[in-house]
Design a protein around this motif. Structure first.
Motif, mmCIF file in Angstrom:
data_model
loop_
_atom_site.group_PDB
_atom_site.id
_atom_site.type_symbol
_atom_site.label_atom_id
_atom_site.label_comp_id
_atom_site.label_asym_id
_atom_site.label_seq_id
_atom_site.Cartn_x
_atom_site.Cartn_y
_atom_site.Cartn_z
ATOM 1 N N GLU A 172 6.733 -0.061 15.306
ATOM 2 C CA GLU A 172 5.556 1.241 15.601
ATOM 3 C C GLU A 172 4.169 1.125 15.521
ATOM 4 O OE1 GLU A 172 9.404 3.626 12.714
ATOM 5 O OE2 GLU A 172 7.397 3.315 12.617
ATOM 6 N N PHE A 173 3.380 1.910 16.018
ATOM 7 C CA PHE A 173 1.750 1.521 15.873
ATOM 8 C C PHE A 173 1.286 2.067 14.824
ATOM 9 C CE2 PHE A 173 -2.093 3.343 15.719
ATOM 10 C CZ PHE A 173 -2.667 1.684 16.492
ATOM 11 N N GLY A 174 2.551 2.830 14.175
ATOM 12 C CA GLY A 174 1.887 3.469 12.543
ATOM 13 C C GLY A 174 2.030 2.358 11.424
ATOM 14 N N TYR A 175 3.463 1.790 12.327
ATOM 15 C CA TYR A 175 3.485 0.783 10.955
ATOM 16 C C TYR A 175 2.390 -0.294 11.248
ATOM 17 C CZ TYR A 175 5.769 -3.233 7.974
ATOM 18 O OH TYR A 175 6.355 -3.743 7.550
ATOM 19 N N CYS A 176 1.912 -0.209 12.158
ATOM 20 C CA CYS A 176 0.566 -1.797 13.015
ATOM 21 C C CYS A 176 -0.667 -1.667 11.850
ATOM 22 C CB CYS A 176 0.544 -2.166 14.250
ATOM 23 S SG CYS A 176 2.359 -2.501 15.400
ATOM 24 N N PHE A 177 -1.298 -0.397 11.819
ATOM 25 C CA PHE A 177 -1.753 0.545 11.769
ATOM 26 C C PHE A 177 -1.587 0.238 9.658
ATOM 27 C CE2 PHE A 177 -5.027 3.358 10.088
ATOM 28 C CZ PHE A 177 -6.022 3.386 10.349
ATOM 29 N N ASP A 178 -0.182 0.515 9.165
ATOM 30 C CA ASP A 178 -0.557 0.273 8.189
ATOM 31 C C ASP A 178 -0.559 -1.146 7.734
ATOM 32 O OD1 ASP A 178 0.528 3.034 7.578
ATOM 33 O OD2 ASP A 178 2.900 2.785 7.082
ATOM 34 N N VAL A 179 0.244 -2.428 7.959
ATOM 35 C CA VAL A 179 -0.129 -3.684 7.752
ATOM 36 C C VAL A 179 -1.701 -3.610 7.643
ATOM 37 C CG1 VAL A 179 0.418 -5.809 8.605
ATOM 38 C CG2 VAL A 179 1.673 -4.189 8.506
ATOM 39 N N SER A 180 -2.323 -3.531 8.628
ATOM 40 C CA SER A 180 -3.524 -3.749 9.218
ATOM 41 C C SER A 180 -4.947 -3.105 8.340
ATOM 42 C CB SER A 180 -4.307 -3.428 10.544
ATOM 43 O OG SER A 180 -3.711 -3.719 11.680
ATOM 44 N N ILE A 181 -4.555 -1.847 7.534
ATOM 45 C CA ILE A 181 -5.207 -1.551 6.793
ATOM 46 C C ILE A 181 -5.202 -2.453 5.040
ATOM 47 C CG2 ILE A 181 -5.728 0.394 7.476
ATOM 48 C CD1 ILE A 181 -3.710 1.813 5.585
ATOM 49 N N ARG A 182 -4.186 -1.846 5.148
ATOM 50 C CA ARG A 182 -3.975 -2.981 3.527
ATOM 51 C C ARG A 182 -3.878 -4.493 3.821
ATOM 52 N NH1 ARG A 182 -1.174 1.077 4.725
ATOM 53 N NH2 ARG A 182 0.005 2.686 3.214
ATOM 54 N N ALA A 183 -4.072 -4.651 4.771
ATOM 55 C CA ALA A 183 -4.382 -6.589 5.074
ATOM 56 C C ALA A 183 -6.140 -6.165 4.772
ATOM 57 C CB ALA A 183 -4.239 -7.291 5.745
ATOM 58 N N PHE A 184 -7.099 -5.319 4.756
ATOM 59 C CA PHE A 184 -8.788 -4.987 4.617
ATOM 60 C C PHE A 184 -8.729 -4.909 3.196
ATOM 61 C CE2 PHE A 184 -12.867 -3.537 5.470
ATOM 62 C CZ PHE A 184 -13.283 -4.247 5.878
#
Length: 282
Positions: A172-184
């Protein structure tokens, strides 16, 4: 701080924040807006306590953060959290650090405002969107069915199944975005907060300053790729996610080379990309 997880409402509809399942369509055939966007301004429904717990865990024990994905999959039939509280909270923290960098290194209100906009919309949101979009189209295709020639290759399974087919797992794109913002978030801690506090010391022309200043970048980006790996490793249909740790090795080599004279804080401090001058207060 112990986060609280509430049970989903009976009328909740899952959304993949990407491919739209048939269950997310209205009776008149129109597609429902993903829950993430529908909750953008519903602040009373946002779980800021969970967001604070995730931020703390991302520094101490990042693996705990992604243990929740199974709960969301079982209860809401989606891997990502349709809750923008983490995005809002980190944006607020970036606002505070941008004001601090601006007061220290910018001349006037206009440059401070520019730093604020660059930090929030450029460094954080735009970078997270670019990384999550790239991961959405590449990570699943490379690591979903398995990399050709490596164990675990499943020729019959793919990333994107037929429309309405719930038997095939989808990234899911939403999950990819979740991972990205948490990695930031660890990057914000080390390069936007710790680096700001140590800037008068690590920007000096001493080898000790160069060593500890460059070490901040190694730790920050090391955290970034480790959190990214843990995020995708939590999905059971992805294989060989350890390949996502490869940039850590590359950046480790770059860090060793940088110790021979490249002071990263003096050339890559976040405020430099917004047009500020480090010589003002250093």
């Amino acid at each position: 701080m112990n986060p609280t997880i509430t049970l989903p409402r009976n009328n909740s509809n899952a959304s993949s924040f990407g491919p739209v399942p048939s269950s997310s369509r209205r009776k008149d055939g129109r597609v429902r807006m993903p829950r993430f966007f529908r909750r953008l301004f519903k602040f009373p429904q946002m779980d800021f306590e969970m967001a604070v717990w995730e931020m703390t865990s991302l520094i101490i024990a990042p693996k705990k953060v992604f243990r929740q994905v199974y709960y969301h999959k079982q209860t809401r039939n989606t891997w990502h959290r349709a809750d923008p509280s983490f995005t809002y909270l980190l944006s607020f923290f970036l606002l505070l650090t941008a004001l601090s960098w601006g007061l220290a290194y910018a001349d006037g209100f206009s440059k401070t405002l520019r730093i604020t906009l660059v930090f929030i919309f450029g460094h954080f949101l735009l970078t997270s969107l670019l990384v999550s979009t790239t991961a959405y189209f590449l990570v699943g295709k490379l690591l979903g069915p398995g990399v050709k020639g490596l164990p675990g290759r499943n020729k019959r399974a793919g990333l994107f199944g037929p429309p309405g087919n719930d038997t095939v797992e989808q990234l899911e794109f939403g999950y990819c975005f979740d991972v990205s913002i948490r990695a930031f978030f660890p990057v914000w801690v080390w390069l936007y907060v710790v680096q700001f506090l140590l800037m008068p010391v690590i920007s000096r022309d001493y080898w000790v300053s160069l060593f500890f200043g460059n070490l901040l970048y190694l730790v920050a980006f090391g955290y970034y790729f480790v959190v990214t790996f843990l995020g995708y490793n939590a999905l059971p249909f992805l294989h060989h996610t350890q390949l996502l740790l490869t940039p850590v090795v590359a950046f480790g080599v770059f860090w060793i080379v940088s110790l021979f004279g490249l002071n990263l804080p003096k050339h890559f401090a976040p405020v430099l990309w917004a047009g500020a001058d480090l010589r003002k207060s250093v």
